[in-house]
Motif scaffolding. Structure first.
Motif, mmCIF file in Angstrom:
data_model
loop_
_atom_site.group_PDB
_atom_site.id
_atom_site.type_symbol
_atom_site.label_atom_id
_atom_site.label_comp_id
_atom_site.label_asym_id
_atom_site.label_seq_id
_atom_site.Cartn_x
_atom_site.Cartn_y
_atom_site.Cartn_z
ATOM 1 N N ILE A 26 1.002 -1.335 0.261
ATOM 2 C CA ILE A 26 -0.250 0.292 -0.018
ATOM 3 C C ILE A 26 0.657 1.399 0.306
ATOM 4 O O ILE A 26 1.734 1.234 0.984
ATOM 5 N N ARG A 27 0.372 2.179 -1.381
ATOM 6 C CA ARG A 27 0.900 3.610 -0.804
ATOM 7 C C ARG A 27 0.712 4.858 -0.885
ATOM 8 O O ARG A 27 -0.150 4.458 -1.729
ATOM 9 N N LYS A 28 0.586 5.826 -0.659
ATOM 10 C CA LYS A 28 0.201 6.946 -0.950
ATOM 11 C C LYS A 28 0.517 7.114 -1.908
ATOM 12 O O LYS A 28 1.593 6.559 -2.632
ATOM 13 N N TRP A 51 -4.525 6.644 -2.023
ATOM 14 C CA TRP A 51 -3.977 5.036 -1.314
ATOM 15 C C TRP A 51 -4.006 4.345 -2.566
ATOM 16 O O TRP A 51 -5.655 4.318 -3.291
ATOM 17 N N ALA A 52 -2.774 3.423 -2.568
ATOM 18 C CA ALA A 52 -3.223 2.755 -3.437
ATOM 19 C C ALA A 52 -3.058 1.067 -3.354
ATOM 20 O O ALA A 52 -1.723 0.964 -2.441
ATOM 21 N N ASP A 65 -9.400 7.256 -2.671
ATOM 22 C CA ASP A 65 -9.375 7.977 -1.481
ATOM 23 C C ASP A 65 -9.714 7.739 0.124
ATOM 24 O O ASP A 65 -9.344 8.671 1.444
ATOM 25 N N ASN A 66 -9.667 6.484 0.075
ATOM 26 C CA ASN A 66 -9.666 5.914 1.290
ATOM 27 C C ASN A 66 -9.182 4.664 1.519
ATOM 28 O O ASN A 66 -8.919 3.414 1.486
ATOM 29 N N ARG A 67 -8.006 5.617 2.654
ATOM 30 C CA ARG A 67 -6.712 4.070 3.084
ATOM 31 C C ARG A 67 -7.301 3.060 3.767
ATOM 32 O O ARG A 67 -6.800 1.769 3.285
ATOM 33 N N SER A 68 -7.956 2.991 4.716
ATOM 34 C CA SER A 68 -8.969 1.714 4.955
ATOM 35 C C SER A 68 -9.315 0.703 3.794
ATOM 36 O O SER A 68 -9.384 -0.866 4.294
ATOM 37 N N SER A 69 -9.968 1.280 2.812
ATOM 38 C CA SER A 69 -9.946 0.605 2.208
ATOM 39 C C SER A 69 -9.276 -0.526 1.526
ATOM 40 O O SER A 69 -9.530 -1.723 0.392
ATOM 41 N N PHE A 71 -7.244 -1.808 2.696
ATOM 42 C CA PHE A 71 -6.434 -3.029 3.586
ATOM 43 C C PHE A 71 -7.854 -3.700 3.900
ATOM 44 O O PHE A 71 -7.107 -4.851 3.811
ATOM 45 N N TYR A 72 -9.011 -3.160 3.930
ATOM 46 C CA TYR A 72 -10.336 -4.203 3.385
ATOM 47 C C TYR A 72 -10.110 -5.302 2.010
ATOM 48 O O TYR A 72 -10.297 -6.299 1.593
ATOM 49 N N LYS A 73 -9.497 -4.448 1.017
ATOM 50 C CA LYS A 73 -9.336 -5.568 -0.633
ATOM 51 C C LYS A 73 -8.208 -5.773 -0.089
ATOM 52 O O LYS A 73 -8.833 -7.105 -0.712
ATOM 53 N N ALA A 74 -7.022 -5.892 0.202
ATOM 54 C CA ALA A 74 -6.226 -6.951 0.789
ATOM 55 C C ALA A 74 -6.902 -8.170 1.377
ATOM 56 O O ALA A 74 -6.036 -8.778 1.054
ATOM 57 N N ALA A 75 -7.418 -7.783 2.157
ATOM 58 C CA ALA A 75 -7.894 -8.571 3.070
ATOM 59 C C ALA A 75 -9.009 -9.491 2.499
ATOM 60 O O ALA A 75 -8.922 -10.588 1.701
ATOM 61 N N GLU A 76 -9.552 -8.829 1.820
ATOM 62 C CA GLU A 76 -10.749 -10.164 0.653
ATOM 63 C C GLU A 76 -10.202 -10.877 -0.241
ATOM 64 O O GLU A 76 -10.525 -11.395 -0.722
ATOM 65 N N ASP A 77 -8.318 -9.951 -0.883
ATOM 66 C CA ASP A 77 -7.904 -10.929 -1.607
ATOM 67 C C ASP A 77 -6.438 -11.823 -0.800
ATOM 68 O O ASP A 77 -5.948 -12.800 -1.660
#
Length: 85
Positions: A26-28, A51-52, A65-69, A71-77
């Motif tokens: 993850i990086r800004k 955030w990407a 534009d939501n940093r938490s998203s 982490f959510y996507k990473a956990a989902e994958d």
């Protein structure tokens, strides 16, 4: 007796595949960087914090534009994440 240093021979291709499917980062990002990694993205307000999420090999996965998203996507994958600064 001196110890001999052994340097493993690892190609760039081998390095690119380390963590594939298991690790993401993850990086800004700044708005002016987006088109390079996400060419399909629309024009983005340069004042927006972005955030990407990328795969271990640099494959773009998510821009938000939501940093938490990220982490959510990473956990989902099922990706373990690291942040780059």
């Amino acid at each position: 007796m001196a110890l001999k240093t052994i340097t493993p021979k690892v190609s760039k291709a081998d390095l690119a595949h380390l963590g594939a499917g298991e690790l993401g980062y993850i990086r800004k990002m700044r708005a002016d960087e987006v088109s390079r990694c996400f060419p399909e993205a629309p024009d983005i307000d340069p004042n927006l914090d972005l955030w990407a999420l990328f795969g271990a090999d640099g494959t773009p996965i998510l821009l938000t534009d939501n940093r938490s998203s990220t982490f959510y996507k990473a956990a989902e994958d099922e990706l373990r994440t690291v942040s780059l600064h």
